[in-house]
Scaffold this active site. Sequence first.
Site, PDB file in Angstrom:
ATOM      1  N   HIS C  20       0.924  -1.689  -0.066  1.00 33.59           N
ATOM      2  CA  HIS C  20       0.481   0.265  -0.215  1.00 33.59           C
ATOM      3  C   HIS C  20       1.025   0.988  -0.415  1.00 33.59           C
ATOM      4  CE1 HIS C  20      -2.939   2.542   1.804  1.00 33.59           C
ATOM      5  NE2 HIS C  20      -3.396   2.427   0.799  1.00 33.59           N
ATOM      6  N   ASP C  28       7.869   4.994 -21.092  1.00 34.45           N
ATOM      7  CA  ASP C  28       8.243   4.932 -22.433  1.00 34.45           C
ATOM      8  C   ASP C  28      10.247   4.570 -22.350  1.00 34.45           C
ATOM      9  OD1 ASP C  28       9.487   7.437 -21.941  1.00 34.45           O
ATOM     10  OD2 ASP C  28       7.964   8.612 -22.800  1.00 34.45           O
ATOM     11  N   HIS C  98       7.285  17.800 -14.954  1.00 33.11           N
ATOM     12  CA  HIS C  98       7.855  16.452 -16.025  1.00 33.11           C
ATOM     13  C   HIS C  98       9.226  16.242 -15.331  1.00 33.11           C
ATOM     14  CE1 HIS C  98       9.234  13.716 -19.141  1.00 33.11           C
ATOM     15  NE2 HIS C  98       9.701  15.367 -19.942  1.00 33.11           N
ATOM     16  N   TRP C 121       5.939  12.147 -22.769  1.00 31.35           N
ATOM     17  CA  TRP C 121       5.891  11.884 -21.682  1.00 31.35           C
ATOM     18  C   TRP C 121       4.443  10.483 -21.105  1.00 31.35           C
ATOM     19  CZ3 TRP C 121       3.097  15.875 -24.343  1.00 31.35           C
ATOM     20  CH2 TRP C 121       3.539  17.054 -24.643  1.00 31.35           C
ATOM     21  N   GLY C 122       5.268   9.469 -21.025  1.00 37.36           N
ATOM     22  CA  GLY C 122       4.913   8.459 -21.674  1.00 37.36           C
ATOM     23  C   GLY C 122       4.998   7.374 -19.788  1.00 37.36           C
ATOM     24  N   ASN C 123       5.523   8.778 -19.281  1.00 41.79           N
ATOM     25  CA  ASN C 123       5.419   8.007 -18.078  1.00 41.79           C
ATOM     26  C   ASN C 123       4.508   7.819 -17.195  1.00 41.79           C
ATOM     27  OD1 ASN C 123       8.123   7.791 -19.504  1.00 41.79           O
ATOM     28  ND2 ASN C 123       8.407   9.949 -19.424  1.00 41.79           N
TER      29      ASN C 123
END
EC number: 5.4.99.62
Lengths: 151, 151, 151, 151, 151, 151, 151, 151, 151, 151
Positions: C20, C28, C98, C121-123
């Site tokens: 938790h 990316d 970012h 920004w594929g994170n």
Amino acid sequence: MKRSGILNAELGEALATLGHTDLLLVVDAGFPVPRDAHRIDLALAENLPDLRTVLGLIADELVVEGVVRAEDVPSHNPRLDSWLHERFSGAEFTTRPHAEVLGELAREAKAVVRTGAFEPWGNIGLYCGVDAPRWFGGEGVVVPEQYASKV
Amino acid sequence: MKRSGILNAELGEALATLGHTDLLLVVDAGFPVPRDAHRIDLALAENLPDLRTVLGLIADELVVEGVVRAEDVPSHNPRLDSWLHERFSGAEFTTRPHAEVLGELAREAKAVVRTGAFEPWGNIGLYCGVDAPRWFGGEGVVVPEQYASKV
Amino acid sequence: MKRSGILNAELGEALATLGHTDLLLVVDAGFPVPRDAHRIDLALAENLPDLRTVLGLIADELVVEGVVRAEDVPSHNPRLDSWLHERFSGAEFTTRPHAEVLGELAREAKAVVRTGAFEPWGNIGLYCGVDAPRWFGGEGVVVPEQYASKV
Amino acid sequence: MKRSGILNAELGEALATLGHTDLLLVVDAGFPVPRDAHRIDLALAENLPDLRTVLGLIADELVVEGVVRAEDVPSHNPRLDSWLHERFSGAEFTTRPHAEVLGELAREAKAVVRTGAFEPWGNIGLYCGVDAPRWFGGEGVVVPEQYASKV
Amino acid sequence: MKRSGILNAELGEALATLGHTDLLLVVDAGFPVPRDAHRIDLALAENLPDLRTVLGLIADELVVEGVVRAEDVPSHNPRLDSWLHERFSGAEFTTRPHAEVLGELAREAKAVVRTGAFEPWGNIGLYCGVDAPRWFGGEGVVVPEQYASKV
Amino acid sequence: MKRSGILNAELGEALATLGHTDLLLVVDAGFPVPRDAHRIDLALAENLPDLRTVLGLIADELVVEGVVRAEDVPSHNPRLDSWLHERFSGAEFTTRPHAEVLGELAREAKAVVRTGAFEPWGNIGLYCGVDAPRWFGGEGVVVPEQYASKV
Amino acid sequence: MKRSGILNAELGEALATLGHTDLLLVVDAGFPVPRDAHRIDLALAENLPDLRTVLGLIADELVVEGVVRAEDVPSHNPRLDSWLHERFSGAEFTTRPHAEVLGELAREAKAVVRTGAFEPWGNIGLYCGVDAPRWFGGEGVVVPEQYASKV
Amino acid sequence: MKRSGILNAELGEALATLGHTDLLLVVDAGFPVPRDAHRIDLALAENLPDLRTVLGLIADELVVEGVVRAEDVPSHNPRLDSWLHERFSGAEFTTRPHAEVLGELAREAKAVVRTGAFEPWGNIGLYCGVDAPRWFGGEGVVVPEQYASKV
Amino acid sequence: MKRSGILNAELGEALATLGHTDLLLVVDAGFPVPRDAHRIDLALAENLPDLRTVLGLIADELVVEGVVRAEDVPSHNPRLDSWLHERFSGAEFTTRPHAEVLGELAREAKAVVRTGAFEPWGNIGLYCGVDAPRWFGGEGVVVPEQYASKV
Amino acid sequence: MKRSGILNAELGEALATLGHTDLLLVVDAGFPVPRDAHRIDLALAENLPDLRTVLGLIADELVVEGVVRAEDVPSHNPRLDSWLHERFSGAEFTTRPHAEVLGELAREAKAVVRTGAFEPWGNIGLYCGVDAPRWFGGEGVVVPEQYASKV
């Protein structure tokens, strides 16, 4: 980032350590990878990534002079066999009993690349070659017969 | 947290590395686990966790095509044997001398899962299978005889 | 073999160790993974595997109570943002600059899963939750306000 | 095999390395165990093993002089709190904010024992003591006030 | 701290990993421990700790069904032999040539515990047993002849 | 075998790595040895080996110029304090609060030697010295004041 | 610092792990030390340290009952041979073909100590003994013939 | 063997792990590589390999958006500076004090590639970029200003 | 920095561990280096560094008494063979079947130095010698026949 | 074997990894080497090897531009100081308080070479330089003032 080619760092490094006659096994998701093998696990889900995509990416970056697969492939998975002959057209094709692919070849392999393939006998051995023309181009080098055709 | 399935990270990872024909040993608390085996120790106290609970959790997540146990189980621990036949109904059952379970099979196993079981010959070998229907469903694939029934 | 779920052993194990509030980063192909991060490299080629496929596979197996992504995603990659809101409908959505995703969050993450995504920004950061109903179902347990809705 | 006591080798060893004032955390299945903690994962399935069984086995083998748990336990999980007071009757009881249990205490702990417990705030810190009578029994030793009662 | 039993963490852990038929060697200070053995060095000074004290502490915590020692012990160190027979009264006693104790048995041992003993042939092999009554007490279990007496 | 001196290989090696001003902690069985300390565990059972025996063996092999112990020792364990003053007669004696011995000193120590001692505040810090006469005997060396007495 | 004896920590530790019949090789700077040997490299420059100095320091701390060297030493390096006989007067002297010293003995050795010696066949094997009088002094011990002279 | 590109396995792998904003240092033979840096030592002899050759090989395989070098390069090694501007024409050029290149940048670098260069301030930092057109080509993606030119 | 000689730290260290009769393999970029070999990868690009440069640098620092290469070199790569005879003029030259160079010799080698050479059979084994005059110069040493010429 | 230079493999490798401004500490036998330092232990016995011999061997192979030693050396060990000035004539000499040599410098050092020296303040720091003439000889290079004299 890398401009091109295989993105996976561990797979890229493995390819760079392969030398002439070394064996690279590219296998399906159900392959019994030996505990002490160099295991590169790219499997994520069923057929992701699939066998042909991974083999294709490797074929682009590696000189392959031999392809070995289970005896069952030509007879029981002909579509895979024809794909292999097409993709590795210059290579010498051989077969081995399925049990030896899981046993002897798995122990011999320099690395075992696990794909997500759900494909019967989807375990393909690639024997590495060298770039014959660039290898035998040196001054005074006498090209042996078995390489003449390649040079 | 994981939504479901086995909580133990090391056991989960071990199951994910198993391939077709690989052997997983699930043993009682008194098993002589070889020094260089991949030892997953879940034992806590007498029969905590017990053998059947651990085998059941694994059966839910692993395709098992074969079960091997000591010759003594059918004769001297029949209740365990009937439970095994019921829980792994599709698998092929074989026996080995008790000494070979402790010796050869222990060395062959990809991992040895130690439970808290205080149960005679409570050492069960699971041979992994593959999901035959999904494996042999590809176009042009000829299903070999031994898998026909399963597909 | 495993009957179902994520095939990758290392990714499966990482999910099983998450607790938790733990943060899992799915990134990316161009993400600067810190040297001492637990780096799980699934990247093979451009968008293989792609971001949404990997996130979806993880969403099936992991309780996620929070999703964090770069501020730029809602504004500059709205399609990704709407997909995220749909796939993680129960989760709380937050954004971070970012630079902090690449810095602070990368250091905080329990593991960083690298996909083949070529996506700006594929994170995506996934904060793990627990299965509230099963957690707070015990006798005499008083469910705190923030979990009441979930229970 | 061991005649008695905890069967798990790693847990047994951890207990043997604990000294006076050391903290041992026994946690539920959803605890965010820090990456660099000494993580002993006994979790198998929901409440297997459960929190009280593991705490009881440890209490039989370890001198405990202090018990710390989240502030929420007395108020929101009173049954657990009364069980704790009964099982560790001689110990001094303290509470900490839940976030500090997950943060500071997790980093301070010599080891973190993960159970299968699905129990809210099921994360109990045990501060080790020493066997006062045997410690202060030496000739000429002046027993300090805080130990007088125990000796 | 631990309430009782062996204080040494490494020795305690080794005992917890022993299974039925495993061999534990408890040796004198001059034993040639193989380089790749699991070497637990408790030796400090001449006869500190002595052989009988260490064997006694282990006997309290480990089920021992067999004792093996050099042939020379009964003939040339009778006092040690009678002490062994008394301390391990239920065990089966065997002898091996001194060279095999230093050779074969040393390689077979799961762990080699080095004491400070300056005692000729002070190298005693303990074969682990299991707690027969608790092992064979299950419903429907048929107790094999060799264990009948123990159950 | 070694002709004489400390038999324990790990302890012997630790002494050989100690240099001038290095701190060696020799502690009782209940000491909270930090996880990343160099922990040499000689403890076997209550007062086996005892604190004075281990300190004596070390004193025979190590040049000690300083002894630090908890403030409580002079006041509450006077017999131990007088023994220390006698055994390390040339050394400079200092005290530290008990908490700092368990905290700061434990982190500073080059190694922590755990004995079997059940002795209150049985945790003694030895600051290593050098053999002053042999150190300052070189030609043209001007002996500084603080060493004059020792040379 | 250590009061006396060998200063080198790794060499000291190696000596402390040697038991009866163990082989220690002390070799010249040109010895082909096997890759998996325990290699203790003291070599600095030509004959620094020289063979006799290192052998002498070891002889002071180790009970040696046997000396083995290449057959060529008595015939082709008689000064070294006479020095050896004098320094290890009580030991049993044997020879082996030079190739076996480089092969079999190098693999058998518990450790290989490399000196700076530029000396032909400067590779001396020391078989460890035990301190017979202290070993066989126990009550009721019958001293076997081969040790009678030593006791 | 690999068909093309950098042959060195370790360098190839390092490039594949680099992400956007990561720093790769390519340095001369005299650079003080920090002990805990990822050190890739290609240096063999003076200017073998030289700085420009290694930088060129890397430039072929890595997207570089920034180049940082010591302030001294533009002023005291102008030929190197002009070569850099030509080879990395699209990149943003910055300088740092020489001491910071040896200090801060060396600690920040994901890897330090040591060449054989004997070149003053021959230590060049490459900041990795991403392939902007392929990154921002997705449907509905709004290209931020700073990348507009590159897309 | 080092004043002179080979700059590469790993290669320099490998040379320093070589002893008399040890084998060092210097190979071309396509050599199948065994997985458990000590692999020193200097390869960067085609013929960078080339075989002769690396062999020359090693020849300057290492006493070589034997050179072994594939049978094909004298017949099919005569220019390389003549270069070798010239550079290692004092050494004894032998040949082995190409397959044995890739097999037996690769396993025997203490280290395998990979160059960038694209040269057929560019895999040269160097057997180390010792500096005979300095080795056999000692008083009373009888120089054996096979070294007389060298001394 | 190596033809010449330092025989010790570990010391040779350490020198090869040193770069400009790196600090190498060469210390006496009593130096408190930090636990996480790169410790190269050449010490064998009193003054074997001695400080000057080791420093001399290193001076032959390493470019040294700075020498730092305790303030006490010029005043209390003048003979050592004059030897240092003579042996490292081109270097810049500085002093530091003895405590800082044992503290700050020990932590900063890339490696700590332990000799057998029994010498007061026998702990000498060598700051590495580069071969200025070869470094600044490139075309168009402007030699900065501080190196002008050296070039």
